[in-house]
Design a protein around this motif. Structure first.
Motif, PDB file in Angstrom:
ATOM      1  N   ASN A 251       0.622 -96.201  39.664  1.00  0.00           N
ATOM      2  CA  ASN A 251       0.860 -95.081  38.761  1.00  0.00           C
ATOM      3  C   ASN A 251       2.044 -94.257  39.222  1.00  0.00           C
ATOM      4  OD1 ASN A 251      -1.581 -95.138  36.943  1.00  0.00           O
ATOM      5  ND2 ASN A 251      -2.570 -95.084  38.944  1.00  0.00           N
ATOM      6  N   HIS A 253       3.501 -90.458  38.223  1.00  0.00           N
ATOM      7  CA  HIS A 253       3.107 -89.267  37.481  1.00  0.00           C
ATOM      8  C   HIS A 253       4.080 -88.137  37.785  1.00  0.00           C
ATOM      9  CE1 HIS A 253       0.705 -85.382  37.898  1.00  0.00           C
ATOM     10  NE2 HIS A 253       0.953 -85.511  36.635  1.00  0.00           N
ATOM     11  N   ILE A 290      -5.170 -96.229  48.943  1.00  0.00           N
ATOM     12  CA  ILE A 290      -3.879 -96.178  48.245  1.00  0.00           C
ATOM     13  C   ILE A 290      -2.775 -95.647  49.161  1.00  0.00           C
ATOM     14  CG2 ILE A 290      -4.827 -95.808  45.916  1.00  0.00           C
ATOM     15  CD1 ILE A 290      -4.086 -92.772  46.399  1.00  0.00           C
ATOM     16  N   PHE A 292       0.319 -92.976  48.675  1.00  0.00           N
ATOM     17  CA  PHE A 292       0.684 -91.884  47.774  1.00  0.00           C
ATOM     18  C   PHE A 292       2.036 -91.358  48.231  1.00  0.00           C
ATOM     19  CE2 PHE A 292       0.861 -87.399  46.585  1.00  0.00           C
ATOM     20  CZ  PHE A 292       0.482 -87.443  45.258  1.00  0.00           C
ATOM     21  N   GLN A 306       1.583 -93.678  43.118  1.00  0.00           N
ATOM     22  CA  GLN A 306       0.327 -94.120  43.725  1.00  0.00           C
ATOM     23  C   GLN A 306       0.293 -95.640  43.659  1.00  0.00           C
ATOM     24  OE1 GLN A 306      -3.122 -91.968  42.251  1.00  0.00           O
ATOM     25  NE2 GLN A 306      -4.348 -93.829  42.414  1.00  0.00           N
TER      26      GLN A 306
ATOM     27  N   LEU B   8      -4.843 -86.331  41.412  1.00  0.00           N
ATOM     28  CA  LEU B   8      -3.394 -86.239  41.276  1.00  0.00           C
ATOM     29  C   LEU B   8      -3.016 -85.677  39.907  1.00  0.00           C
ATOM     30  CD1 LEU B   8      -2.605 -89.786  42.703  1.00  0.00           C
ATOM     31  CD2 LEU B   8      -2.857 -87.652  43.943  1.00  0.00           C
ATOM     32  N   VAL B   9      -3.746 -86.104  38.900  1.00  0.00           N
ATOM     33  CA  VAL B   9      -3.491 -85.669  37.524  1.00  0.00           C
ATOM     34  C   VAL B   9      -4.811 -85.126  36.997  1.00  0.00           C
ATOM     35  CG1 VAL B   9      -2.613 -86.351  35.277  1.00  0.00           C
ATOM     36  CG2 VAL B   9      -1.885 -87.597  37.313  1.00  0.00           C
TER      37      VAL B   9
END
Lengths: 327, 181
Positions: A251, A253, A290, A292, A306, B8-9
Protein backbone atom coordinates in the motif's frame (compact mmCIF):
# COMPACT_ATOMS: atom_id res chain seq x y z
CA UNK A 1 -32.36 -28.87 23.54
CA UNK A 2 -29.61 -27.63 25.89
CA UNK A 3 -29.37 -24.36 27.76
CA UNK A 4 -27.29 -22.66 25.10
CA UNK A 5 -29.80 -23.48 22.37
CA UNK A 6 -32.69 -22.44 24.59
CA UNK A 7 -31.04 -19.10 25.26
CA UNK A 8 -30.47 -18.59 21.58
CA UNK A 9 -34.03 -19.37 20.59
CA UNK A 10 -36.04 -18.31 23.59
CA UNK A 11 -33.85 -16.06 25.70
CA UNK A 12 -34.59 -12.37 26.17
CA UNK A 13 -34.59 -10.54 22.88
CA UNK A 14 -34.97 -7.01 21.66
CA UNK A 15 -35.79 -5.10 18.52
CA UNK A 16 -33.06 -5.07 15.88
CA UNK A 17 -31.13 -1.89 15.26
CA UNK A 18 -33.05 0.58 13.14
CA UNK A 19 -31.38 2.41 10.29
CA UNK A 20 -31.40 5.63 12.29
CA UNK A 21 -29.66 3.92 15.22
CA UNK A 22 -26.98 2.56 12.91
CA UNK A 23 -26.61 5.91 11.17
CA UNK A 24 -26.22 7.71 14.46
CA UNK A 25 -23.56 5.31 15.72
CA UNK A 26 -21.80 5.38 12.36
CA UNK A 27 -21.79 9.17 12.42
CA UNK A 28 -20.17 9.23 15.87
CA UNK A 29 -17.52 6.79 14.72
CA UNK A 30 -16.80 8.69 11.50
CA UNK A 31 -16.49 11.90 13.49
CA UNK A 32 -13.91 10.26 15.72
CA UNK A 33 -12.07 8.86 12.71
CA UNK A 34 -12.06 12.25 11.01
CA UNK A 35 -10.79 13.92 14.18
CA UNK A 36 -8.05 11.34 14.48
CA UNK A 37 -6.87 11.95 10.97
CA UNK A 38 -7.36 15.69 10.79
CA UNK A 39 -9.25 15.30 7.52
CA UNK A 40 -12.62 16.81 6.64
CA UNK A 41 -15.47 14.52 7.60
CA UNK A 42 -17.10 14.73 4.20
CA UNK A 43 -14.15 12.91 2.78
CA UNK A 44 -14.55 9.99 5.14
CA UNK A 45 -18.22 9.79 4.33
CA UNK A 46 -17.42 9.68 0.65
CA UNK A 47 -15.03 6.84 1.13
CA UNK A 48 -17.47 5.05 3.34
CA UNK A 49 -20.04 5.00 0.58
CA UNK A 50 -17.58 3.33 -1.71
CA UNK A 51 -17.13 0.26 0.43
CA UNK A 52 -20.06 -1.41 -1.22
CA UNK A 53 -18.38 -1.50 -4.59
CA UNK A 54 -17.39 -4.86 -5.96
CA UNK A 55 -13.71 -5.51 -5.28
CA UNK A 56 -12.81 -6.98 -8.59
CA UNK A 57 -9.38 -7.57 -9.86
CA UNK A 58 -8.43 -5.06 -12.45
CA UNK A 59 -6.05 -6.97 -14.62
CA UNK A 60 -8.06 -6.12 -17.68
CA UNK A 61 -7.60 -2.47 -16.90
CA UNK A 62 -4.13 -2.84 -18.27
CA UNK A 63 -5.82 -2.52 -21.65
CA UNK A 64 -6.45 1.04 -20.67
CA UNK A 65 -2.86 1.65 -19.74
CA UNK A 66 -0.88 3.57 -22.31
CA UNK A 67 1.72 0.86 -22.72
CA UNK A 68 2.77 -2.52 -21.43
CA UNK A 69 2.97 -2.85 -17.67
CA UNK A 70 6.44 -4.23 -17.50
CA UNK A 71 9.00 -2.57 -19.67
CA UNK A 72 12.27 -3.80 -18.33
CA UNK A 73 13.49 -5.81 -15.41
CA UNK A 74 15.48 -4.31 -12.59
CA UNK A 75 16.89 -6.75 -10.09
CA UNK A 76 17.46 -4.97 -6.80
CA UNK A 77 20.07 -6.30 -4.42
CA UNK A 78 20.71 -9.32 -6.61
CA UNK A 79 17.62 -11.11 -5.36
CA UNK A 80 16.34 -13.74 -7.76
CA UNK A 81 12.65 -14.25 -8.25
CA UNK A 82 11.35 -17.40 -6.60
CA UNK A 83 8.67 -19.57 -8.07
CA UNK A 84 5.31 -18.46 -6.84
CA UNK A 85 2.02 -20.22 -6.67
CA UNK A 86 -1.42 -18.99 -5.69
CA UNK A 87 -1.93 -18.51 -1.97
CA UNK A 88 1.71 -19.12 -1.33
CA UNK A 89 3.77 -16.36 0.17
CA UNK A 90 6.63 -15.39 -2.11
CA UNK A 91 10.05 -15.88 -0.59
CA UNK A 92 11.99 -13.49 -2.80
CA UNK A 93 11.06 -10.72 -5.14
CA UNK A 94 12.23 -9.22 -8.39
CA UNK A 95 11.37 -5.60 -8.91
CA UNK A 96 10.46 -4.37 -12.36
CA UNK A 97 9.40 -1.09 -13.89
CA UNK A 98 5.71 -0.56 -13.36
CA UNK A 99 3.23 1.68 -15.06
CA UNK A 100 0.06 2.77 -13.39
CA UNK A 101 -3.20 2.54 -15.34
CA UNK A 102 -4.04 5.72 -17.23
CA UNK A 103 -7.57 7.06 -17.25
CA UNK A 104 -8.42 7.21 -20.96
CA UNK A 105 -11.20 9.81 -21.16
CA UNK A 106 -11.90 13.37 -20.13
CA UNK A 107 -14.62 15.99 -20.21
CA UNK A 108 -13.74 18.78 -22.62
CA UNK A 109 -14.56 21.36 -21.60
CA UNK A 110 -14.97 20.74 -17.88
CA UNK A 111 -18.17 22.57 -16.89
CA UNK A 112 -17.67 25.75 -14.89
CA UNK A 113 -17.66 25.24 -11.15
CA UNK A 114 -16.27 21.70 -11.24
CA UNK A 115 -12.87 20.84 -9.83
CA UNK A 116 -10.15 18.91 -11.61
CA UNK A 117 -11.01 15.21 -11.43
CA UNK A 118 -9.96 12.80 -8.74
CA UNK A 119 -9.53 9.15 -9.67
CA UNK A 120 -10.77 5.97 -8.12
CA UNK A 121 -10.18 2.44 -9.33
CA UNK A 122 -11.98 -0.43 -7.68
CA UNK A 123 -13.55 -2.78 -10.17
CA UNK A 124 -14.23 0.23 -12.37
CA UNK A 125 -12.13 3.25 -13.19
CA UNK A 126 -13.71 6.57 -12.23
CA UNK A 127 -12.85 10.21 -12.71
CA UNK A 128 -14.91 12.31 -10.32
CA UNK A 129 -15.53 16.00 -10.86
CA UNK A 130 -16.77 17.72 -7.72
CA UNK A 131 -18.65 20.98 -7.63
CA UNK A 132 -17.94 23.69 -5.10
CA UNK A 133 -21.55 23.63 -3.91
CA UNK A 134 -20.88 20.23 -2.32
CA UNK A 135 -23.96 18.65 -3.92
CA UNK A 136 -23.45 18.69 -7.65
CA UNK A 137 -20.91 16.64 -9.48
CA UNK A 138 -20.15 14.42 -12.41
CA UNK A 139 -18.57 10.99 -12.52
CA UNK A 140 -17.00 9.71 -15.70
CA UNK A 141 -16.54 5.95 -15.44
CA UNK A 142 -14.96 3.39 -17.74
CA UNK A 143 -15.48 -0.35 -17.66
CA UNK A 144 -13.50 -3.06 -19.42
CA UNK A 145 -16.68 -5.05 -19.97
CA UNK A 146 -20.34 -4.29 -20.16
CA UNK A 147 -21.72 -3.78 -16.63
CA UNK A 148 -24.74 -5.73 -15.51
CA UNK A 149 -27.80 -4.39 -17.31
CA UNK A 150 -30.14 -2.03 -15.50
CA UNK A 151 -33.79 -2.90 -15.08
CA UNK A 152 -35.16 0.27 -16.58
CA UNK A 153 -33.24 2.16 -19.22
CA UNK A 154 -34.14 4.31 -22.16
CA UNK A 155 -32.29 4.18 -25.47
CA UNK A 156 -30.44 7.35 -26.42
CA UNK A 157 -27.79 8.30 -28.93
CA UNK A 158 -24.30 9.25 -27.73
CA UNK A 159 -21.46 9.99 -30.14
CA UNK A 160 -23.54 8.34 -32.83
CA UNK A 161 -23.72 5.14 -30.81
CA UNK A 162 -26.70 3.57 -29.16
CA UNK A 163 -26.57 4.34 -25.44
CA UNK A 164 -28.72 3.74 -22.39
CA UNK A 165 -30.03 6.35 -19.98
CA UNK A 166 -31.42 5.76 -16.52
CA UNK A 167 -32.16 7.48 -13.26
CA UNK A 168 -31.31 6.38 -9.71
CA UNK A 169 -33.66 8.03 -7.27
CA UNK A 170 -33.07 7.22 -3.60
CA UNK A 171 -35.63 8.05 -0.94
CA UNK A 172 -33.59 10.63 0.95
CA UNK A 173 -30.41 10.97 -1.04
CA UNK A 174 -29.71 12.82 -4.25
CA UNK A 175 -30.96 11.71 -7.63
CA UNK A 176 -28.40 10.50 -10.13
CA UNK A 177 -28.93 10.41 -13.88
CA UNK A 178 -26.59 8.27 -15.95
CA UNK A 179 -25.89 7.47 -19.55
CA UNK A 180 -23.69 4.63 -20.76
CA UNK A 181 -22.38 3.64 -24.17
CA UNK A 182 -19.71 1.46 -25.74
CA UNK A 183 -17.02 4.01 -26.51
CA UNK A 184 -14.84 1.45 -28.24
CA UNK A 185 -15.30 -2.28 -28.74
CA UNK A 186 -15.39 -3.96 -25.33
CA UNK A 187 -14.90 -0.67 -23.49
CA UNK A 188 -17.87 1.06 -21.89
CA UNK A 189 -18.14 4.62 -20.68
CA UNK A 190 -20.66 6.08 -18.27
CA UNK A 191 -21.45 9.65 -17.30
CA UNK A 192 -23.38 10.16 -14.09
CA UNK A 193 -24.61 13.57 -13.00
CA UNK A 194 -25.96 14.66 -9.64
CA UNK A 195 -27.27 17.95 -8.32
CA UNK A 196 -27.53 20.48 -11.12
CA UNK A 197 -26.24 17.82 -13.53
CA UNK A 198 -28.94 15.27 -12.69
CA UNK A 199 -31.13 15.91 -15.69
CA UNK A 200 -31.34 14.00 -18.92
CA UNK A 201 -30.38 17.06 -20.95
CA UNK A 202 -27.37 17.83 -18.75
CA UNK A 203 -26.04 14.28 -18.80
CA UNK A 204 -26.44 13.89 -22.55
CA UNK A 205 -24.70 17.24 -23.09
CA UNK A 206 -21.84 16.12 -20.85
CA UNK A 207 -21.57 12.79 -22.66
CA UNK A 208 -21.13 14.67 -25.91
CA UNK A 209 -18.10 16.47 -24.44
CA UNK A 210 -16.29 13.23 -23.57
CA UNK A 211 -13.02 12.95 -25.48
CA UNK A 212 -10.20 10.43 -25.52
CA UNK A 213 -7.45 12.01 -23.48
CA UNK A 214 -5.24 9.78 -21.31
CA UNK A 215 -4.80 11.22 -17.83
CA UNK A 216 -2.25 9.95 -15.34
CA UNK A 217 -3.41 9.53 -11.78
CA UNK A 218 -1.54 11.85 -9.40
CA UNK A 219 -0.04 9.11 -7.23
CA UNK A 220 2.42 7.07 -9.25
CA UNK A 221 4.53 4.05 -8.41
CA UNK A 222 7.04 3.20 -11.11
CA UNK A 223 8.68 0.14 -9.55
CA UNK A 224 6.93 -2.94 -8.20
CA UNK A 225 7.47 -6.68 -7.74
CA UNK A 226 7.07 -8.67 -10.91
CA UNK A 227 3.57 -10.04 -11.33
CA UNK A 228 1.91 -7.42 -9.16
CA UNK A 229 -0.99 -5.32 -10.35
CA UNK A 230 -3.15 -2.46 -9.19
CA UNK A 231 -5.80 -3.84 -6.89
CA UNK A 232 -7.40 -0.55 -5.86
CA UNK A 233 -6.83 3.15 -6.06
CA UNK A 234 -8.86 5.35 -3.75
CA UNK A 235 -9.60 9.02 -4.00
CA UNK A 236 -6.13 9.90 -5.32
CA UNK A 237 -4.64 9.00 -1.93
CA UNK A 238 -4.50 5.26 -1.38
CA UNK A 239 -2.97 2.77 -3.78
CA UNK A 240 -2.96 -0.97 -3.25
CA UNK A 241 -0.89 -3.29 -5.40
CA UNK A 242 -1.43 -7.02 -5.16
CA UNK A 243 0.53 -10.07 -6.16
CA UNK A 244 -1.50 -11.93 -8.77
CA UNK A 245 -0.19 -15.24 -7.36
CA UNK A 246 -0.83 -14.74 -3.68
CA UNK A 247 -2.68 -12.50 -1.24
CA UNK A 248 0.37 -10.32 -0.67
CA UNK A 249 -0.31 -6.61 -0.99
CA UNK A 250 1.59 -3.35 -0.86
CA UNK A 251 0.00 0.00 0.00
CA UNK A 252 0.98 3.57 -0.64
CA UNK A 253 -0.96 6.17 1.25
CA UNK A 254 -0.73 9.94 1.24
CA UNK A 255 -1.12 11.54 4.67
CA UNK A 256 -1.37 15.20 5.57
CA UNK A 257 1.24 14.94 8.28
CA UNK A 258 3.82 12.44 9.52
CA UNK A 259 3.10 9.95 12.24
CA UNK A 260 4.73 11.46 15.34
CA UNK A 261 5.37 8.15 17.08
CA UNK A 262 6.12 5.41 14.60
CA UNK A 263 7.12 2.84 17.20
CA UNK A 264 3.99 3.48 19.22
CA UNK A 265 1.50 3.70 16.39
CA UNK A 266 2.53 0.96 14.03
CA UNK A 267 1.32 -2.42 15.08
CA UNK A 268 4.17 -4.71 16.00
CA UNK A 269 6.85 -2.08 15.31
CA UNK A 270 10.26 -3.34 16.35
CA UNK A 271 12.76 -0.76 15.21
CA UNK A 272 12.99 2.46 13.25
CA UNK A 273 15.91 3.39 11.06
CA UNK A 274 16.66 6.51 9.06
CA UNK A 275 17.17 6.01 5.33
CA UNK A 276 17.64 8.26 2.33
CA UNK A 277 14.86 8.17 -0.24
CA UNK A 278 15.48 10.25 -3.31
CA UNK A 279 17.71 12.58 -1.27
CA UNK A 280 15.16 12.95 1.50
CA UNK A 281 15.54 11.68 5.04
CA UNK A 282 12.88 9.05 5.59
CA UNK A 283 12.02 6.54 8.29
CA UNK A 284 11.88 2.81 7.76
CA UNK A 285 10.09 0.73 10.38
CA UNK A 286 10.43 -3.00 10.63
CA UNK A 287 7.30 -4.40 12.25
CA UNK A 288 6.24 -7.96 12.99
CA UNK A 289 4.57 -8.41 9.63
CA UNK A 290 5.35 -5.40 7.46
CA UNK A 291 7.84 -2.82 6.42
CA UNK A 292 6.61 0.72 6.87
CA UNK A 293 8.40 3.51 5.06
CA UNK A 294 7.46 7.11 5.74
CA UNK A 295 8.80 9.64 3.27
CA UNK A 296 8.31 13.42 3.58
CA UNK A 297 7.04 15.43 0.62
CA UNK A 298 7.99 19.04 -0.11
CA UNK A 299 4.65 20.44 1.09
CA UNK A 300 5.02 18.91 4.57
CA UNK A 301 2.80 15.93 3.92
CA UNK A 302 4.15 12.39 3.66
CA UNK A 303 3.61 9.20 1.80
CA UNK A 304 3.58 5.94 3.67
CA UNK A 305 4.62 2.75 1.96
CA UNK A 306 3.56 -0.49 3.59
CA UNK A 307 5.17 -3.63 2.17
CA UNK A 308 5.44 -7.27 3.18
CA UNK A 309 8.46 -8.49 5.07
CA UNK A 310 9.52 -10.90 2.34
CA UNK A 311 10.85 -7.86 0.53
CA UNK A 312 14.23 -6.60 1.62
CA UNK A 313 14.76 -3.20 3.18
CA UNK A 314 16.67 -2.16 0.06
CA UNK A 315 13.75 -3.14 -2.13
CA UNK A 316 11.30 -1.14 -0.02
CA UNK A 317 13.54 1.92 -0.26
CA UNK A 318 13.96 1.34 -4.01
CA UNK A 319 10.19 1.31 -4.47
CA UNK A 320 9.92 4.42 -2.31
CA UNK A 321 12.38 6.16 -4.64
CA UNK A 322 9.94 5.55 -7.49
CA UNK A 323 6.85 6.98 -5.83
CA UNK A 324 5.82 10.39 -7.13
CA UNK A 325 2.94 12.65 -6.18
CA UNK A 326 1.49 15.38 -8.39
CA UNK A 327 -0.66 17.83 -6.46
CA UNK B 1 -6.05 -6.47 7.78
CA UNK B 2 -8.44 -3.52 7.96
CA UNK B 3 -7.47 -2.84 11.55
CA UNK B 4 -3.81 -2.92 10.68
CA UNK B 5 -4.43 -0.59 7.76
CA UNK B 6 -6.51 1.70 9.95
CA UNK B 7 -3.46 2.44 12.06
CA UNK B 8 -2.02 4.12 9.03
CA UNK B 9 -5.24 5.24 7.36
CA UNK B 10 -7.88 5.77 10.01
CA UNK B 11 -10.73 5.61 7.53
CA UNK B 12 -10.01 1.93 6.88
CA UNK B 13 -11.73 1.24 10.20
CA UNK B 14 -15.08 2.35 8.75
CA UNK B 15 -16.03 -0.88 6.94
CA UNK B 16 -15.75 -2.82 10.20
CA UNK B 17 -18.76 -0.93 11.47
CA UNK B 18 -20.87 -1.92 8.49
CA UNK B 19 -19.82 -5.54 8.77
CA UNK B 20 -20.39 -6.03 12.48
CA UNK B 21 -22.65 -3.29 13.85
CA UNK B 22 -25.93 -5.17 13.51
CA UNK B 23 -24.62 -8.29 15.24
CA UNK B 24 -23.00 -6.31 18.04
CA UNK B 25 -26.17 -4.29 18.51
CA UNK B 26 -28.29 -7.43 18.76
CA UNK B 27 -25.97 -8.85 21.41
CA UNK B 28 -26.12 -5.63 23.39
CA UNK B 29 -29.87 -5.30 22.95
CA UNK B 30 -30.56 -8.82 24.17
CA UNK B 31 -28.61 -8.00 27.29
CA UNK B 32 -29.66 -4.44 28.04
CA UNK B 33 -32.61 -3.51 25.85
CA UNK B 34 -33.00 -0.15 24.17
CA UNK B 35 -29.89 1.35 25.77
CA UNK B 36 -27.99 -0.79 23.31
CA UNK B 37 -28.46 2.06 20.84
CA UNK B 38 -25.99 4.21 22.77
CA UNK B 39 -23.69 1.37 23.76
CA UNK B 40 -23.26 0.36 20.13
CA UNK B 41 -21.53 3.65 19.33
CA UNK B 42 -19.52 3.43 22.55
CA UNK B 43 -18.33 -0.06 21.65
CA UNK B 44 -17.05 1.00 18.24
CA UNK B 45 -15.46 4.19 19.57
CA UNK B 46 -13.54 2.16 22.14
CA UNK B 47 -12.57 -0.36 19.47
CA UNK B 48 -11.25 2.41 17.24
CA UNK B 49 -9.24 3.95 20.07
CA UNK B 50 -7.78 0.59 21.07
CA UNK B 51 -7.14 -0.77 17.60
CA UNK B 52 -3.38 -0.72 18.16
CA UNK B 53 -3.78 -3.43 20.81
CA UNK B 54 -5.99 -5.68 18.69
CA UNK B 55 -3.38 -8.06 17.32
CA UNK B 56 -2.12 -9.09 20.74
CA UNK B 57 -5.37 -11.00 21.33
CA UNK B 58 -4.92 -13.29 18.32
CA UNK B 59 -8.64 -13.41 17.60
CA UNK B 60 -10.72 -12.26 14.68
CA UNK B 61 -12.37 -8.86 14.65
CA UNK B 62 -15.83 -10.15 15.49
CA UNK B 63 -14.97 -11.75 18.85
CA UNK B 64 -12.77 -8.78 19.65
CA UNK B 65 -15.75 -6.45 19.21
CA UNK B 66 -18.00 -8.69 21.32
CA UNK B 67 -15.37 -8.62 24.03
CA UNK B 68 -15.37 -4.84 24.03
CA UNK B 69 -19.18 -4.80 24.06
CA UNK B 70 -19.12 -7.13 27.08
CA UNK B 71 -16.75 -4.84 28.92
CA UNK B 72 -18.94 -1.86 28.08
CA UNK B 73 -21.91 -3.73 29.55
CA UNK B 74 -20.11 -4.22 32.84
CA UNK B 75 -20.68 -0.59 33.70
CA UNK B 76 -24.38 -1.29 33.28
CA UNK B 77 -24.57 -4.56 35.19
CA UNK B 78 -27.29 -3.37 37.56
CA UNK B 79 -29.40 -2.18 34.69
CA UNK B 80 -28.95 -5.50 32.93
CA UNK B 81 -30.05 -7.40 36.02
CA UNK B 82 -33.08 -5.16 36.39
CA UNK B 83 -34.04 -5.96 32.81
CA UNK B 84 -33.87 -9.71 33.43
CA UNK B 85 -35.88 -9.39 36.63
CA UNK B 86 -38.52 -7.34 34.85
CA UNK B 87 -38.73 -9.90 32.05
CA UNK B 88 -39.00 -12.67 34.63
CA UNK B 89 -42.04 -10.96 36.14
CA UNK B 90 -43.93 -10.70 32.87
CA UNK B 91 -47.07 -12.79 33.35
CA UNK B 92 -47.51 -15.76 31.09
CA UNK B 93 -50.34 -15.44 28.61
CA UNK B 94 -52.38 -18.65 28.87
CA UNK B 95 -53.05 -18.44 25.15
CA UNK B 96 -49.37 -18.12 24.38
CA UNK B 97 -47.93 -19.96 21.46
CA UNK B 98 -46.73 -23.47 22.33
CA UNK B 99 -43.69 -24.96 20.72
CA UNK B 100 -42.59 -28.53 20.42
CA UNK B 101 -39.22 -30.17 20.81
CA UNK B 102 -38.20 -33.76 21.34
CA UNK B 103 -37.25 -33.45 24.98
CA UNK B 104 -39.09 -32.68 28.19
CA UNK B 105 -38.61 -28.97 27.81
CA UNK B 106 -40.84 -29.14 24.80
CA UNK B 107 -43.79 -29.17 27.11
CA UNK B 108 -43.14 -25.64 28.25
CA UNK B 109 -44.64 -22.84 26.32
CA UNK B 110 -42.39 -20.21 24.81
CA UNK B 111 -43.50 -17.38 27.05
CA UNK B 112 -42.87 -19.13 30.32
CA UNK B 113 -39.57 -20.38 29.02
CA UNK B 114 -38.45 -16.85 28.14
CA UNK B 115 -39.51 -15.69 31.58
CA UNK B 116 -37.58 -18.46 33.31
CA UNK B 117 -34.47 -17.93 31.25
CA UNK B 118 -34.56 -14.26 32.21
CA UNK B 119 -34.90 -15.25 35.86
CA UNK B 120 -31.89 -17.53 35.56
CA UNK B 121 -29.79 -14.81 33.96
CA UNK B 122 -30.74 -12.41 36.75
CA UNK B 123 -29.24 -14.63 39.44
CA UNK B 124 -26.03 -15.52 37.63
CA UNK B 125 -22.77 -13.97 38.74
CA UNK B 126 -21.64 -11.32 36.31
CA UNK B 127 -18.57 -13.23 35.13
CA UNK B 128 -20.57 -16.41 34.63
CA UNK B 129 -23.22 -14.53 32.71
CA UNK B 130 -20.62 -12.94 30.43
CA UNK B 131 -19.20 -16.31 29.51
CA UNK B 132 -22.62 -17.90 29.01
CA UNK B 133 -23.92 -15.14 26.78
CA UNK B 134 -20.73 -14.78 24.78
CA UNK B 135 -21.12 -18.46 24.08
CA UNK B 136 -24.88 -18.46 23.45
CA UNK B 137 -25.54 -15.12 21.78
CA UNK B 138 -22.18 -14.13 20.34
CA UNK B 139 -21.34 -17.76 19.51
CA UNK B 140 -17.72 -17.40 20.54
CA UNK B 141 -15.51 -20.43 21.15
CA UNK B 142 -13.90 -21.14 24.51
CA UNK B 143 -10.59 -19.85 23.25
CA UNK B 144 -12.13 -16.67 21.87
CA UNK B 145 -13.97 -16.00 25.13
CA UNK B 146 -10.77 -16.57 27.07
CA UNK B 147 -8.89 -14.15 24.83
CA UNK B 148 -11.41 -11.34 24.86
CA UNK B 149 -12.13 -11.56 28.59
CA UNK B 150 -8.44 -12.10 29.37
CA UNK B 151 -9.06 -15.20 31.48
CA UNK B 152 -7.70 -18.76 31.18
CA UNK B 153 -9.64 -21.25 29.06
CA UNK B 154 -10.09 -23.41 32.15
CA UNK B 155 -11.88 -20.54 33.83
CA UNK B 156 -14.14 -20.19 30.80
CA UNK B 157 -15.06 -23.86 31.07
CA UNK B 158 -15.77 -23.72 34.79
CA UNK B 159 -17.80 -20.52 34.51
CA UNK B 160 -19.80 -21.91 31.63
CA UNK B 161 -20.49 -25.16 33.48
CA UNK B 162 -21.65 -23.23 36.52
CA UNK B 163 -23.83 -20.90 34.46
CA UNK B 164 -25.42 -23.77 32.60
CA UNK B 165 -26.06 -25.61 35.85
CA UNK B 166 -27.85 -22.61 37.34
CA UNK B 167 -29.87 -22.11 34.18
CA UNK B 168 -30.79 -25.78 34.04
CA UNK B 169 -31.86 -25.69 37.66
CA UNK B 170 -34.12 -22.70 37.04
CA UNK B 171 -35.74 -24.50 34.14
CA UNK B 172 -36.09 -27.74 36.11
CA UNK B 173 -38.15 -25.95 38.71
CA UNK B 174 -40.50 -24.86 36.01
CA UNK B 175 -40.64 -28.29 34.46
CA UNK B 176 -41.45 -29.83 37.81
CA UNK B 177 -44.19 -27.36 38.54
CA UNK B 178 -45.64 -27.76 35.04
CA UNK B 179 -45.65 -31.51 35.39
CA UNK B 180 -47.37 -31.30 38.76
CA UNK B 181 -50.03 -29.05 37.28
Amino acid sequence: MNEIALLQEHGPDSAPATESVLNSARHRLLTEIADASGEPRQRWAGLHRQHGFRRARVLAMTVIAASALFVFSVVVGGVISAEQSRDRTPTAVTLVAFQMPVFPLALDPVPAGLTAPFFDLDGRFLAGYRATDGESGVNLIVYDRRPDPRETTRPVSVHGQRGELWEDRSQNGPTHVSVMWEWEPGQWAQVTGRGRFSTEAAVLALADTVVERPQEVPLQVRLAPVGWEVFAFKDDRILTLKDENSDATMNVHLAERPQPDLLGNIMGAQEVSTVQVDGREAHLVRADEIWFLQVPLPDGSVFNLQAPLFMTADQVVAIGEQVTVER
Amino acid sequence: MLIQQSLLVAERFGPLFDRHASAVHRYLARRIGSDADDLLAETFLIAFRRRATYRKLHVNVRPWLFGIATNVLRRHARQEKRRYRALARVPVDPGGEAYATDDALGRLDAQSLRRDLAAALAVLKRGDRDVLLLSAWAELSYNEIAAVLDIPVGTVRSRLNRARRVTRAALSITITSEERA
